[in-house]
Design a protein around this motif. Structure first.
Motif, short mmCIF file in Angstrom:
data_model
loop_
_atom_site.label_atom_id
_atom_site.label_comp_id
_atom_site.label_asym_id
_atom_site.label_seq_id
_atom_site.Cartn_x
_atom_site.Cartn_y
_atom_site.Cartn_z
N ASP A 99 -3.49 -1.58 85.65
CA ASP A 99 -3.53 -1.76 84.32
C ASP A 99 -4.16 0.21 83.67
O ASP A 99 -4.87 0.32 83.19
CB ASP A 99 -4.34 -2.48 82.76
CG ASP A 99 -4.12 -2.34 81.80
OD1 ASP A 99 -3.24 -1.16 81.33
OD2 ASP A 99 -5.18 -2.63 80.61
N GLU A 102 -3.69 5.07 80.35
CA GLU A 102 -2.78 6.56 80.07
C GLU A 102 -3.69 7.84 80.07
O GLU A 102 -5.13 8.04 79.61
CB GLU A 102 -2.17 6.98 79.83
CG GLU A 102 -1.62 5.33 79.10
CD GLU A 102 -0.17 5.46 78.19
OE1 GLU A 102 0.20 6.34 77.16
OE2 GLU A 102 0.72 4.25 77.92
N PRO A 103 -3.45 9.35 79.65
CA PRO A 103 -4.27 10.84 80.10
C PRO A 103 -4.76 10.82 78.74
O PRO A 103 -6.04 10.51 78.05
CB PRO A 103 -3.98 11.38 80.35
CG PRO A 103 -2.46 11.21 81.27
CD PRO A 103 -2.18 9.41 81.34
N GLU A 105 -4.85 8.12 76.66
CA GLU A 105 -5.15 7.46 76.30
C GLU A 105 -7.52 7.52 76.58
O GLU A 105 -7.91 7.05 75.89
CB GLU A 105 -5.11 5.92 76.35
CG GLU A 105 -5.99 4.56 76.04
CD GLU A 105 -5.96 3.75 76.63
OE1 GLU A 105 -6.67 2.51 76.32
OE2 GLU A 105 -4.86 3.52 77.04
N TYR A 106 -7.50 8.36 77.15
CA TYR A 106 -8.73 8.80 78.51
C TYR A 106 -9.38 9.75 77.38
O TYR A 106 -10.81 9.45 77.67
CB TYR A 106 -8.00 8.91 80.03
CG TYR A 106 -9.24 9.52 80.50
CD1 TYR A 106 -10.27 8.61 80.73
CD2 TYR A 106 -10.10 10.92 80.43
CE1 TYR A 106 -11.67 8.90 81.45
CE2 TYR A 106 -10.53 11.41 81.57
CZ TYR A 106 -11.92 10.77 82.12
OH TYR A 106 -12.88 10.67 82.29
#
Length: 239
Positions: A99, A102-103, A105-106
């Protein structure tokens, strides 16, 4: 014993995770967050015969500073926090390998992580913020990250426009390690990449900016707890 020049932020999923840190033995249980400060020596082992499971992420201090903007790097006493906000944010980053995060989200989680660390450490101080020259330290960090050759504090002083001793102090406050240690770890990261790509030890040491192979090997073993040759063997076995 080994060290990283990053934050090591993790959660114990089951069992007891024990480690030596700052002269004490710490025991992490599910429900807490492990936060090891950059450049602090530590080890790790099971606290009981039943073993343990955990996840951990290594976060660059420069990423935390991109959010804090020059405030002192948060330090969590004892290496373990019971702060529920910090646990929630860390869980967003400590994802299962199936899982991936995503960049975007990070980056969103990174903002929350920096603020949660600061709140858990309770080290917000406007007076401290005025005393630290973040702009100069960041110039020095970028310069060191891009150049493996030998440099001096005098050179950094000229490049950054700040006297060498104030710069050295501010660098430690902001990034959790000294300018020299930061450069050494960048060189060692380059050595790892070259060894994985098939370079010999001597060639990797020279290309990364070390005086010779012996110098590189001493620094590598001190940082990671194993020799470069042993590390390469373990890396190949893990593939």
């Amino acid at each position: 014993m080994h060290r990283h020049d990053t934050y090591a932020i993790g959660c114990t999923l089951s069992g007891v995770q024990s480690f030596r840190y700052r002269g004490a033995v710490c025991n992490s249980l599910p429900g807490g967050t492990i936060v090891l400060h950059p450049d602090e020596p530590h080890d790790g082992q099971a606290g009981t015969d039943d073993g343990f499971h955990y996840r951990i992420a290594y976060v660059e201090p420069s990423e935390i500073q991109a959010v804090l903007g020059g405030r002192p790097l948060p330090f969590i006493q004892g290496g373990i926090s019971a702060d529920l906000r910090l646990l929630s944010v860390a869980s967003r980053i400590l994802r299962d390998v199936d899982d991936p995060i995503e960049p975007f989200e990070y980056e969103d989680a990174l903002f929350e992580l920096a603020n949660a660390l600061e709140a858990a450490a309770n080290r917000v101080s406007l007076r401290q913020r005025r005393l630290v020259n973040y702009a100069a330290a960041e110039i020095a960090r970028q310069y060191l990250a891009e150049r493996p050759e030998a440099v001096t504090l005098e050179q950094l002083e000229t490049i950054c426009g700040q006297d060498r001793w104030s710069l050295s102090r501010d660098f430690r406050v902001l990034f959790g390690t000294s300018p020299y240690r930061y450069l050494t770890m960048r060189r060692l990261a380059a050595v790892k990449t070259m060894l994985r790509d098939g370079s010999g030890l001597a060639d990797a040491a020279f290309s990364a900016g070390f005086a010779d192979q012996s110098h590189m090997t001493r620094q590598f073993s001190k940082a990671f707890g194993v020799s470069p040759g042993r590390w390469l063997t373990l890396t190949r076995e893990a593939r």
